[in-house]
Design a protein around this motif. Structure first.
Motif, PDB file in Angstrom:
ATOM      1  N   TYR A  99       0.851  -1.191   0.000  1.00 60.34           N
ATOM      2  CA  TYR A  99       0.000   0.000   0.000  1.00 60.34           C
ATOM      3  C   TYR A  99       0.882   1.235   0.000  1.00 60.34           C
ATOM      4  CZ  TYR A  99      -3.362  -3.360   1.859  1.00 60.34           C
ATOM      5  OH  TYR A  99      -4.163  -4.450   2.040  1.00 60.34           O
ATOM      6  N   ALA A 100       0.343   2.344  -0.481  1.00 58.77           N
ATOM      7  CA  ALA A 100       1.040   3.617  -0.291  1.00 58.77           C
ATOM      8  C   ALA A 100       0.908   4.015   1.180  1.00 58.77           C
ATOM      9  CB  ALA A 100       0.433   4.681  -1.191  1.00 58.77           C
ATOM     10  N   ASP A 101       1.935   4.667   1.707  1.00 60.82           N
ATOM     11  CA  ASP A 101       2.028   4.907   3.158  1.00 60.82           C
ATOM     12  C   ASP A 101       0.847   5.687   3.749  1.00 60.82           C
ATOM     13  OD1 ASP A 101       4.459   3.590   3.309  1.00 60.82           O
ATOM     14  OD2 ASP A 101       5.630   5.401   2.911  1.00 60.82           O
ATOM     15  N   ILE A 102       0.482   6.797   3.113  1.00 58.83           N
ATOM     16  CA  ILE A 102      -0.551   7.651   3.722  1.00 58.83           C
ATOM     17  C   ILE A 102      -1.887   6.914   3.727  1.00 58.83           C
ATOM     18  CG2 ILE A 102      -1.736   9.885   3.671  1.00 58.83           C
ATOM     19  CD1 ILE A 102       0.612  11.038   2.111  1.00 58.83           C
ATOM     20  N   PHE A 103      -2.208   6.270   2.627  1.00 61.70           N
ATOM     21  CA  PHE A 103      -3.454   5.518   2.531  1.00 61.70           C
ATOM     22  C   PHE A 103      -3.508   4.428   3.601  1.00 61.70           C
ATOM     23  CE2 PHE A 103      -5.876   1.869   1.061  1.00 61.70           C
ATOM     24  CZ  PHE A 103      -7.100   2.451   0.801  1.00 61.70           C
ATOM     25  N   TYR A 104      -2.387   3.743   3.770  1.00 66.76           N
ATOM     26  CA  TYR A 104      -2.303   2.655   4.751  1.00 66.76           C
ATOM     27  C   TYR A 104      -2.634   3.177   6.157  1.00 66.76           C
ATOM     28  CZ  TYR A 104      -0.178  -1.415   7.099  1.00 66.76           C
ATOM     29  OH  TYR A 104       0.062  -2.521   7.876  1.00 66.76           O
ATOM     30  N   ASN A 105      -2.021   4.305   6.512  1.00 64.56           N
ATOM     31  CA  ASN A 105      -2.313   4.934   7.807  1.00 64.56           C
ATOM     32  C   ASN A 105      -3.764   5.348   7.920  1.00 64.56           C
ATOM     33  OD1 ASN A 105       0.078   4.949   9.207  1.00 64.56           O
ATOM     34  ND2 ASN A 105       0.838   6.767   8.140  1.00 64.56           N
ATOM     35  N   ASN A 106      -4.267   5.961   6.866  1.00 70.27           N
ATOM     36  CA  ASN A 106      -5.640   6.465   6.888  1.00 70.27           C
ATOM     37  C   ASN A 106      -6.650   5.340   7.132  1.00 70.27           C
ATOM     38  OD1 ASN A 106      -4.990   9.144   6.467  1.00 70.27           O
ATOM     39  ND2 ASN A 106      -5.321   9.084   4.259  1.00 70.27           N
ATOM     40  N   CYS A 107      -6.363   4.158   6.620  1.00 67.71           N
ATOM     41  CA  CYS A 107      -7.283   3.029   6.817  1.00 67.71           C
ATOM     42  C   CYS A 107      -7.476   2.739   8.297  1.00 67.71           C
ATOM     43  CB  CYS A 107      -6.743   1.783   6.119  1.00 67.71           C
ATOM     44  SG  CYS A 107      -6.990   1.826   4.346  1.00 67.71           S
ATOM     45  N   PHE A 108      -6.368   2.625   9.020  1.00 66.28           N
ATOM     46  CA  PHE A 108      -6.453   2.295  10.450  1.00 66.28           C
ATOM     47  C   PHE A 108      -7.257   3.326  11.231  1.00 66.28           C
ATOM     48  CE2 PHE A 108      -2.609  -0.248   9.440  1.00 66.28           C
ATOM     49  CZ  PHE A 108      -3.083  -1.467   9.895  1.00 66.28           C
ATOM     50  N   LYS A 109      -7.148   4.590  10.822  1.00 70.80           N
ATOM     51  CA  LYS A 109      -7.855   5.648  11.564  1.00 70.80           C
ATOM     52  C   LYS A 109      -9.357   5.536  11.376  1.00 70.80           C
ATOM     53  CE  LYS A 109      -3.733   7.410  11.974  1.00 70.80           C
ATOM     54  NZ  LYS A 109      -2.912   7.158  13.119  1.00 70.80           N
ATOM     55  N   ASN A 110      -9.774   4.714  10.421  1.00 70.02           N
ATOM     56  CA  ASN A 110     -11.199   4.624  10.115  1.00 70.02           C
ATOM     57  C   ASN A 110     -11.772   3.231  10.337  1.00 70.02           C
ATOM     58  OD1 ASN A 110     -12.039   7.358   8.909  1.00 70.02           O
ATOM     59  ND2 ASN A 110     -10.045   6.934   8.005  1.00 70.02           N
ATOM     60  N   GLY A 111     -11.015   2.411  11.016  1.00 69.04           N
ATOM     61  CA  GLY A 111     -11.528   1.078  11.308  1.00 69.04           C
ATOM     62  C   GLY A 111     -11.480   0.121  10.138  1.00 69.04           C
ATOM     63  N   ILE A 112     -10.622   0.405   9.171  1.00 71.13           N
ATOM     64  CA  ILE A 112     -10.418  -0.528   8.057  1.00 71.13           C
ATOM     65  C   ILE A 112      -9.111  -1.267   8.304  1.00 71.13           C
ATOM     66  CG2 ILE A 112     -10.016  -0.738   5.561  1.00 71.13           C
ATOM     67  CD1 ILE A 112     -11.466   1.967   5.262  1.00 71.13           C
ATOM     68  N   LEU A 113      -9.105  -2.562   8.064  1.00 75.64           N
ATOM     69  CA  LEU A 113      -7.881  -3.344   8.249  1.00 75.64           C
ATOM     70  C   LEU A 113      -7.218  -3.607   6.895  1.00 75.64           C
ATOM     71  CD1 LEU A 113      -5.904  -5.247   9.755  1.00 75.64           C
ATOM     72  CD2 LEU A 113      -7.677  -7.025   9.652  1.00 75.64           C
ATOM     73  N   PRO A 114      -6.079  -2.934   6.619  1.00 78.99           N
ATOM     74  CA  PRO A 114      -5.364  -3.214   5.376  1.00 78.99           C
ATOM     75  C   PRO A 114      -4.307  -4.290   5.636  1.00 78.99           C
ATOM     76  CG  PRO A 114      -4.551  -1.166   6.360  1.00 78.99           C
ATOM     77  CD  PRO A 114      -5.441  -1.844   7.376  1.00 78.99           C
ATOM     78  N   ILE A 115      -4.469  -5.451   5.039  1.00 78.31           N
ATOM     79  CA  ILE A 115      -3.550  -6.565   5.289  1.00 78.31           C
ATOM     80  C   ILE A 115      -2.550  -6.681   4.149  1.00 78.31           C
ATOM     81  CG2 ILE A 115      -3.378  -9.079   5.571  1.00 78.31           C
ATOM     82  CD1 ILE A 115      -6.143  -9.038   6.818  1.00 78.31           C
ATOM     83  N   ARG A 116      -1.272  -6.831   4.507  1.00 76.76           N
ATOM     84  CA  ARG A 116      -0.252  -7.081   3.485  1.00 76.76           C
ATOM     85  C   ARG A 116      -0.005  -8.581   3.399  1.00 76.76           C
ATOM     86  NH1 ARG A 116       3.115  -2.995   6.268  1.00 76.76           N
ATOM     87  NH2 ARG A 116       2.896  -1.002   5.177  1.00 76.76           N
ATOM     88  N   LEU A 117      -0.069  -9.108   2.171  1.00 74.82           N
ATOM     89  CA  LEU A 117       0.220 -10.530   1.946  1.00 74.82           C
ATOM     90  C   LEU A 117       1.260 -10.640   0.845  1.00 74.82           C
ATOM     91  CD1 LEU A 117      -3.398 -12.035   1.937  1.00 74.82           C
ATOM     92  CD2 LEU A 117      -1.701 -12.222   3.770  1.00 74.82           C
ATOM     93  N   PRO A 118       2.034 -11.714   0.838  1.00 74.65           N
ATOM     94  CA  PRO A 118       3.031 -11.873  -0.225  1.00 74.65           C
ATOM     95  C   PRO A 118       2.371 -11.853  -1.611  1.00 74.65           C
ATOM     96  CG  PRO A 118       3.309 -13.546   1.474  1.00 74.65           C
ATOM     97  CD  PRO A 118       2.043 -12.820   1.796  1.00 74.65           C
ATOM     98  N   GLN A 119       3.119 -11.352  -2.583  1.00 73.30           N
ATOM     99  CA  GLN A 119       2.582 -11.216  -3.945  1.00 73.30           C
ATOM    100  C   GLN A 119       2.039 -12.552  -4.473  1.00 73.30           C
ATOM    101  OE1 GLN A 119       2.769  -8.077  -6.063  1.00 73.30           O
ATOM    102  NE2 GLN A 119       1.170  -9.305  -7.051  1.00 73.30           N
TER     103      GLN A 119
END
Ligand code: SF4
Lengths: 196, 469
Positions: free
Chosen positions: A103-123
């Motif tokens: 994810y792009a950094d700012i978007f990734y942070n913004n998700c957490f502030k809104n109760g969205i869980l952005p999960i990173r998984l291997p390609q």
């Protein structure tokens, strides 16, 4: 912020790399001064043509994925503009979890502030989920406490990593500002040090 | 131990450091604009909170402002957003450069102009191009609206310590090649996610010889390389720029500050998590052909052939981009005809940018099939340009000379590129629909945009000799 523990849902596969926040929420919808109601504008120019007709070929318009709470995306999701309207639109549309290789950094942070869980998984895991999920809708159970994703069709369990701070914030639905207020003395002390 | 400037500034701003948590970082300067702040102020109001340090905040109106007539906003929702900012700034005691104020301009242009942007500071704004301020040797990054609210109420942010990256620009630029071409070449070479999770320091001979305005152009687009922030260690160029600025220290305090600033520069032998390098002399004036900033090439180049691209998913992405852009694979860049030229944005709308474009334009005329506009980055840039007569050069050549704002960079006001039409733009993003639904954006330097305006197609700006000074 609403807490998030466990989500079971079909997965909407969005097979595109480098999806930028201009595509997630287009600038013509940024003039509103509210935080809610952005869901209907999510991916507007991909969902609708210039005349406002539904584009059948776009995955969000595929009835098989209606009501899905998990968005499956590809690398560098959410790049570009810092607009928090992007996660607001994603959340308001109904997604609570995003799966992507990066994810792009700012978007990734913004998700957490809104109760969205952005999960990173291997390609390679994402590639497999994208390939399978486009053929037949996949049902997944995301368990934040255990940090696992369970695939209903195969029974496979996919582990994921998350930093402990973000995990705790999400599990409890905490308001970060109230938390920071507990450190008011330290902030004041820092300001005093700086002033002298 | 030898430290990078990134580590020095970060360490100086840690308020709380605890196991298992990000660092709580103090924020020295918080810039605000009308689009990403209303929900944050509303949050404060609902929770009955105040702004902790209003004097460390500074607001302006830029994204929505009309550039033809600033006293009239036709769009009622835009009008509502501006009056919300006005009301919020008044209620919470924050200084605001209103649309009609002499200091108004694009937030990333006025911070440096007013001397608010200083080395060693932590600077945030609800805007990804906050990275611009890193040109001064500050840690400056874009944040979301929830974080805007967090900074307003606590003057701090929880931040994971980012990794450090050194992007070295070695050698010397060829004449006529600019800072914009450096950063576009870097992004084309290393990709739009090269910097993810990192703060990038730009180093090397080619960077040292850039002016402050040029350094701002480079740092501005570090976000297009995916970096959290981009910065350049302060040196005498930085100090000279700040001297005499309204919010910079004066007299003895300035000399003390200057010594402190210079000491921030990365130490000899400091170690970065990653180092990339590019030779400045290999860079040509650059043109993007696709729908992200990495999809570009030198002006003598061409659009790729699909058969050259190995990875199927990359091939698919390039195909989509070429289709959207209405181009043919393998097409020479110089065969691409344009209908619009936009000289503006926080990347390239400072005085030196307007001078560079005017140098190419002077004595010539905009091609009959091209509509060209100049939107100065701030009212101060506009005034200074007019004092030099640049407005006359542009107008005589057939450009429109507008009021300052973001304008056609994101087309939130009525400066929109129509669907299917093509724009040579000095801005920073060529995403689908960025300059209007269906609009096609090509990113270039001011001199390249000016040359395209004259020819109606891309052409090497170095081959357009100056007619008059
Ligand atoms: S000029 Fe463009 S990139 Fe810069 S702040 Fe305005 S909209 Fe954003």
């Amino acid at each position: 912020m609403e807490s998030l523990r466990m989500i079971t849902s079909t997965v909407t596969p969005l097979d595109r790399k480098n999806v930028d926040t201009d595509q997630i929420i287009s600038k013509e919808f940024l003039k509103r001064i509210e935080r809610t109601g952005f869901g209907r504008y999510l991916f507007h120019h991909w969902r609708f043509d210039a005349a406002g007709a539904v584009k059948e070929s776009f995955v969000l318009n595929d009835p098989r994925f209606a009501g899905s709470e998990i968005l499956l995306a590809d690398e560098n999701f959410g790049c570009g503009s810092s607009r928090e309207h992007a996660p607001w639109a994603i959340l308001d549309y109904g997604f609570r979890v995003i799966l992507a290789p990066s994810y792009a950094d700012i978007f990734y942070n913004n998700c957490f502030k809104n109760g969205i869980l952005p999960i990173r998984l291997p390609q390679n895991v994402i590639d497999r989920l994208l390939a399978d999920g486009q053929k037949t809708p996949l049902s997944l159970t995301v368990d934040l406490e255990q940090q696992t994703i369970l695939r209903k069709d195969s029974g496979e369990t996919i582990p994921f990593g998350i930093d402990p701070y973000s995990k705790e914030m999400l599990l409890n639905g905490w308001d970060e500002i109230s938390l920071t207020f507990q450190y008011e003395d330290q902030i004041a002390a820092y300001e005093n040090r700086k002033a002298n | 131990m030898a430290k990078t400037i990134i580590e020095k500034i970060w360490d100086q701003h840690i308020v709380v450091k605890e196991e298992g948590k990000p660092d709580l970082l103090y924020i020295d300067l918080h810039l605000l604009h009308e689009v990403t702040s209303p929900q944050a102020f509303e949050g404060l109001r609902l929770a009955g909170r105040r702004v902790r340090r209003p004097e460390l905040c500074y607001a302006t109106m830029d994204h929505n402002v009309p550039t033809r007539n600033v006293t009239k906003i036709a769009d009622p929702t835009a009008e509502k957003q501006m009056s919300a900012l006005e009301r919020n700034c008044r209620e919470f005691g924050i200084e605001l450069a209103h649309m009609t104020h002499p200091d108004q301009g694009i937030v990333h242009i006025i911070g440096p102009e007013l001397g608010l942007t200083q080395p060693g500071r932590t600077i945030v704004c609800g805007d990804s191009h906050t990275s611009t301020h890193g040109a001064f040797g500050a840690i400056a990054f874009g944040i979301g609206t929830s974080e805007v609210e967090h900074v307003l109420s606590t003057q701090t942010l929880w931040q994971h310590r980012p990794k450090t990256m050194n992007i070295q620009i070695t050698g010397t630029l060829q004449p006529g090649v600019t800072a914009k071409d450096i950063i576009l070449a870097v992004i084309a070479e290393f990709g739009i996610d090269a910097g993810t999770g990192h703060i990038v320091e730009f180093t090397g001979e080619a960077i040292r010889s850039l002016s402050m305005e040029e350094r701002m152009t480079v740092c501005n687009m570090s976000i297009e390389a995916g970096a959290k922030a981009g910065l350049i260690s302060p040196d005498e160029t930085t100090v000279a720029y700040l001297k005499g600025r309204r919010n910079a220290p004066s007299d003895e305090a300035f000399d003390e500050a200057a010594a402190r600033w210079l000491a921030l520069a990365s130490d000899e032998g400091a170690v970065y998590d990653k180092t990339l390098s590019i030779d400045a002399s290999s860079i040509e004036p650059h043109v993007t052909w696709g729908t992200n900033p990495a999809m570009g090439t030198g002006v003598s180049g061409r659009v790729p052939f699909l058969s050259e691209i190995v990875s199927p998913s990359d091939r698919e992405a390039v195909k989509k981009a070429i289709d959207y852009m209405g181009l043919e694979e393998g097409m020479p860049i110089q065969d691409i005809e344009i209908q619009h030229v936009f000289i503006g944005s926080c990347t390239n709308a400072r005085l030196s940018d307007l001078r560079a474009a005017a140098g190419v334009i002077a004595g010539r005329h905009v091609h009959p099939s091209v509509t060209a506009i100049v939107v100065p980055g701030s009212r101060s840039v506009k005034r200074l340009a007019e004092e030099e007569g640049l407005d006359t050069v542009f107008k005589e050549a057939g450009f429109e000379w507008r009021e300052s704002g973001c304008s056609m960079c994101l087309a939130m006001n009525d400066d929109v590129v129509p669907a299917g039409e093509r724009c040579a733009s000095t801005s920073n993003r060529n995403f689908e629909g960025r300059q209007g639904a269906g609009a096609r954006t090509h990113l270039v330097s001011p001199a390249m945009a000016a040359a395209a305006a004259i020819e109606g197609r891309f052409t090497d700006c170095r081959k357009v000799p100056a007619l008059q000074e």
